[in-house]
Motif scaffolding. Sequence first.
Motif, PDB file in Angstrom:
ATOM      1  N   UNK A 270       0.835  -1.187   0.000  1.00  8.85           N
ATOM      2  CA  UNK A 270       0.000   0.000   0.000  1.00  8.85           C
ATOM      3  C   UNK A 270       0.872   1.240   0.000  1.00  8.85           C
ATOM      4  N   UNK A 271       0.264   2.393   0.255  1.00  5.49           N
ATOM      5  CA  UNK A 271       1.020   3.621   0.374  1.00  5.49           C
ATOM      6  C   UNK A 271       1.749   4.021  -0.893  1.00  5.49           C
ATOM      7  N   UNK A 272       1.068   3.920  -2.029  1.00  8.39           N
ATOM      8  CA  UNK A 272       1.687   4.299  -3.293  1.00  8.39           C
ATOM      9  C   UNK A 272       2.244   3.156  -4.107  1.00  8.39           C
ATOM     10  N   UNK A 273       2.027   1.926  -3.650  1.00  4.87           N
ATOM     11  CA  UNK A 273       2.510   0.746  -4.375  1.00  4.87           C
ATOM     12  C   UNK A 273       1.356  -0.076  -4.963  1.00  4.87           C
ATOM     13  N   UNK A 274       0.174   0.519  -5.066  1.00  7.86           N
ATOM     14  CA  UNK A 274      -0.990  -0.214  -5.534  1.00  7.86           C
ATOM     15  C   UNK A 274      -1.039  -0.213  -7.060  1.00  7.86           C
ATOM     16  N   UNK A 275      -0.803  -1.351  -7.658  1.00  8.60           N
ATOM     17  CA  UNK A 275      -0.826  -1.467  -9.113  1.00  8.60           C
ATOM     18  C   UNK A 275      -2.248  -1.265  -9.647  1.00  8.60           C
ATOM     19  N   UNK A 276      -2.392  -0.722 -10.858  1.00  9.71           N
ATOM     20  CA  UNK A 276      -3.714  -0.577 -11.476  1.00  9.71           C
ATOM     21  C   UNK A 276      -4.177  -1.911 -12.063  1.00  9.71           C
ATOM     22  N   UNK A 277      -4.674  -2.786 -11.192  1.00 12.06           N
ATOM     23  CA  UNK A 277      -4.948  -4.162 -11.598  1.00 12.06           C
ATOM     24  C   UNK A 277      -6.005  -4.262 -12.684  1.00 12.06           C
ATOM     25  N   UNK A 278      -7.053  -3.444 -12.597  1.00 10.40           N
ATOM     26  CA  UNK A 278      -8.101  -3.510 -13.621  1.00 10.40           C
ATOM     27  C   UNK A 278      -7.542  -3.116 -14.974  1.00 10.40           C
ATOM     28  N   UNK A 279      -6.719  -2.093 -15.023  1.00  5.53           N
ATOM     29  CA  UNK A 279      -6.122  -1.634 -16.279  1.00  5.53           C
ATOM     30  C   UNK A 279      -5.169  -2.686 -16.840  1.00  5.53           C
ATOM     31  N   UNK A 280      -4.403  -3.314 -15.965  1.00  6.40           N
ATOM     32  CA  UNK A 280      -3.476  -4.354 -16.404  1.00  6.40           C
ATOM     33  C   UNK A 280      -4.232  -5.570 -16.943  1.00  6.40           C
ATOM     34  N   UNK A 281      -5.318  -5.955 -16.255  1.00  6.48           N
ATOM     35  CA  UNK A 281      -6.108  -7.095 -16.722  1.00  6.48           C
ATOM     36  C   UNK A 281      -6.737  -6.800 -18.082  1.00  6.48           C
ATOM     37  N   UNK A 282      -7.292  -5.604 -18.242  1.00 11.22           N
ATOM     38  CA  UNK A 282      -7.935  -5.248 -19.508  1.00 11.22           C
ATOM     39  C   UNK A 282      -6.942  -5.259 -20.662  1.00 11.22           C
ATOM     40  N   UNK A 283      -5.685  -4.912 -20.359  1.00  8.88           N
ATOM     41  CA  UNK A 283      -4.648  -4.911 -21.398  1.00  8.88           C
ATOM     42  C   UNK A 283      -4.112  -6.306 -21.682  1.00  8.88           C
ATOM     43  N   UNK A 284      -4.438  -7.272 -20.820  1.00  7.51           N
ATOM     44  CA  UNK A 284      -3.946  -8.634 -21.011  1.00  7.51           C
ATOM     45  C   UNK A 284      -2.572  -8.881 -20.448  1.00  7.51           C
ATOM     46  N   UNK A 285      -2.153  -8.062 -19.457  1.00  4.56           N
ATOM     47  CA  UNK A 285      -0.843  -8.252 -18.828  1.00  4.56           C
ATOM     48  C   UNK A 285      -0.937  -9.346 -17.777  1.00  4.56           C
ATOM     49  N   UNK A 286       0.009 -10.272 -17.802  1.00  6.33           N
ATOM     50  CA  UNK A 286       0.064 -11.326 -16.779  1.00  6.33           C
ATOM     51  C   UNK A 286       0.584 -10.734 -15.470  1.00  6.33           C
ATOM     52  N   UNK A 287      -0.194 -10.885 -14.392  1.00  5.00           N
ATOM     53  CA  UNK A 287       0.140 -10.284 -13.101  1.00  5.00           C
ATOM     54  C   UNK A 287       0.047 -11.341 -12.011  1.00  5.00           C
ATOM     55  N   UNK A 288       1.070 -11.412 -11.161  1.00  3.41           N
ATOM     56  CA  UNK A 288       1.057 -12.296 -10.000  1.00  3.41           C
ATOM     57  C   UNK A 288       1.507 -11.541  -8.773  1.00  3.41           C
ATOM     58  N   UNK A 289       1.373 -12.187  -7.627  1.00  2.94           N
ATOM     59  CA  UNK A 289       1.715 -11.563  -6.352  1.00  2.94           C
ATOM     60  C   UNK A 289       2.489 -12.558  -5.507  1.00  2.94           C
ATOM     61  N   UNK A 290       3.242 -12.054  -4.542  1.00  4.99           N
ATOM     62  CA  UNK A 290       4.012 -12.943  -3.681  1.00  4.99           C
ATOM     63  C   UNK A 290       4.208 -12.371  -2.296  1.00  4.99           C
ATOM     64  N   UNK A 291       4.798 -13.179  -1.420  1.00  6.44           N
ATOM     65  CA  UNK A 291       5.016 -12.786  -0.030  1.00  6.44           C
ATOM     66  C   UNK A 291       6.198 -11.851   0.119  1.00  6.44           C
ATOM     67  N   UNK A 292       7.110 -11.802  -0.863  1.00  3.52           N
ATOM     68  CA  UNK A 292       8.321 -10.994  -0.790  1.00  3.52           C
ATOM     69  C   UNK A 292       9.185 -11.514   0.367  1.00  3.52           C
TER      70      UNK A 292
END
Length: 410
Positions: A270-292
Amino acid sequence: MSNCLHISNVRPWGGEPVDVVVENGLVTDVASPADCPTLDGHGRIILPAFSDVHLHLDSSCLGLPFRTFTGEPGRWGRIMNDRENWRSAGRSVADRASFTLAVAVANGATRIRTHAQVDADSKLEKFEGVLAARERYADVCDVQIVAFPQVGILLEPGVVDLLDASLRAGADLIGGIDPCEIDRDPVRHLDAVFGLAEKHQVDVDIHLHEAGELGLFTTALILERVEALGMQGRVTISHARALCSGLPGVGATIDRIAANDVAITHAAGGGGWELPLAQLAAAGVRVGVGMDGQRDYWSPYGNSDMLDRAWQLAFTQGYRSDPEVEHALAVATWGGASVLDRNLLRLREFGAHPGFAVGDPAEFVLLDSVSPTAAVMDRPAERTVIHRGAVISVDTDIAGFEIPGRWSNR
């Protein structure tokens, strides 16, 4: 492991009860039983297994006595804090990586991409510890290892040779980090990264914390390399903080990322690190997440539970509706799987419920909950995990380690 399994009375993504049949690690039917062993799903939800695609097994101190954070402010301060303290963790990298990996699998993550630091201080020690953990749990999860130059490539002598050695020893991808901010020479940094990728015929995963216009500039340099070298579908940008900026150039950058099939991974910050997930999905970008990192010298956060990380993703995105929360869950499961295997169907919209078509990999987790959204909110501890079409279990009882908090009673 059996090459055939009939899973009865389960609800894919919380839908109507069905039977799922898998053979040789792939879904073959979602309707009728087969002549093979049966697992009674008892009406539970079945989801694609979790995919943790941005993880640092080498730095994890999960399960060890809690330590007060001692890092200086800023990224470089955290990097140096890790360098100064990692040898005092009390257990080897292999032990710490093994425990963290075991807990991840027990919680339903069967697909992992982890970074392993390679630098002039630790040399190959951290990489070798992660490699040992991968070998230990090879039967219950699939792990990709990124040779990761956390302290840069150009600041200290011999780092390129060490990265080269790690790739010869079994690393699956070559990493990079903030070519402008850390090495202050993006051309030479990317020359080294893509040169090693070409030499060893491996994919690339670059940490890019650089924000704003600088991050967009570096992203453009990476995309130029992808286009020039024909590496479409073989590059991941981790964090991609510049895409969170809202700057006018973000939209065009996302379109170019999509055109080159560059994947994005992040840690649900959070705090400025929130990716635009809806925009990325609409563009067809593969997006994943992890625990870091987890309970390490960078941060006190992390518990090796990707269902918890799906909750964090939904929370930081401000999601409330079922389709929104389910998208966070989809990113934490199938989205990450599509990062690791670009042949899988990508998440192109909210409300997608992938993972159960004929031919899909039989990587599942069963949860007792009324709906996917309720599962994210409640995060039930009891889970049945299926890897390569077989029910698996993993022993998290490793001497000297204890699963923290409410997970300790599992």
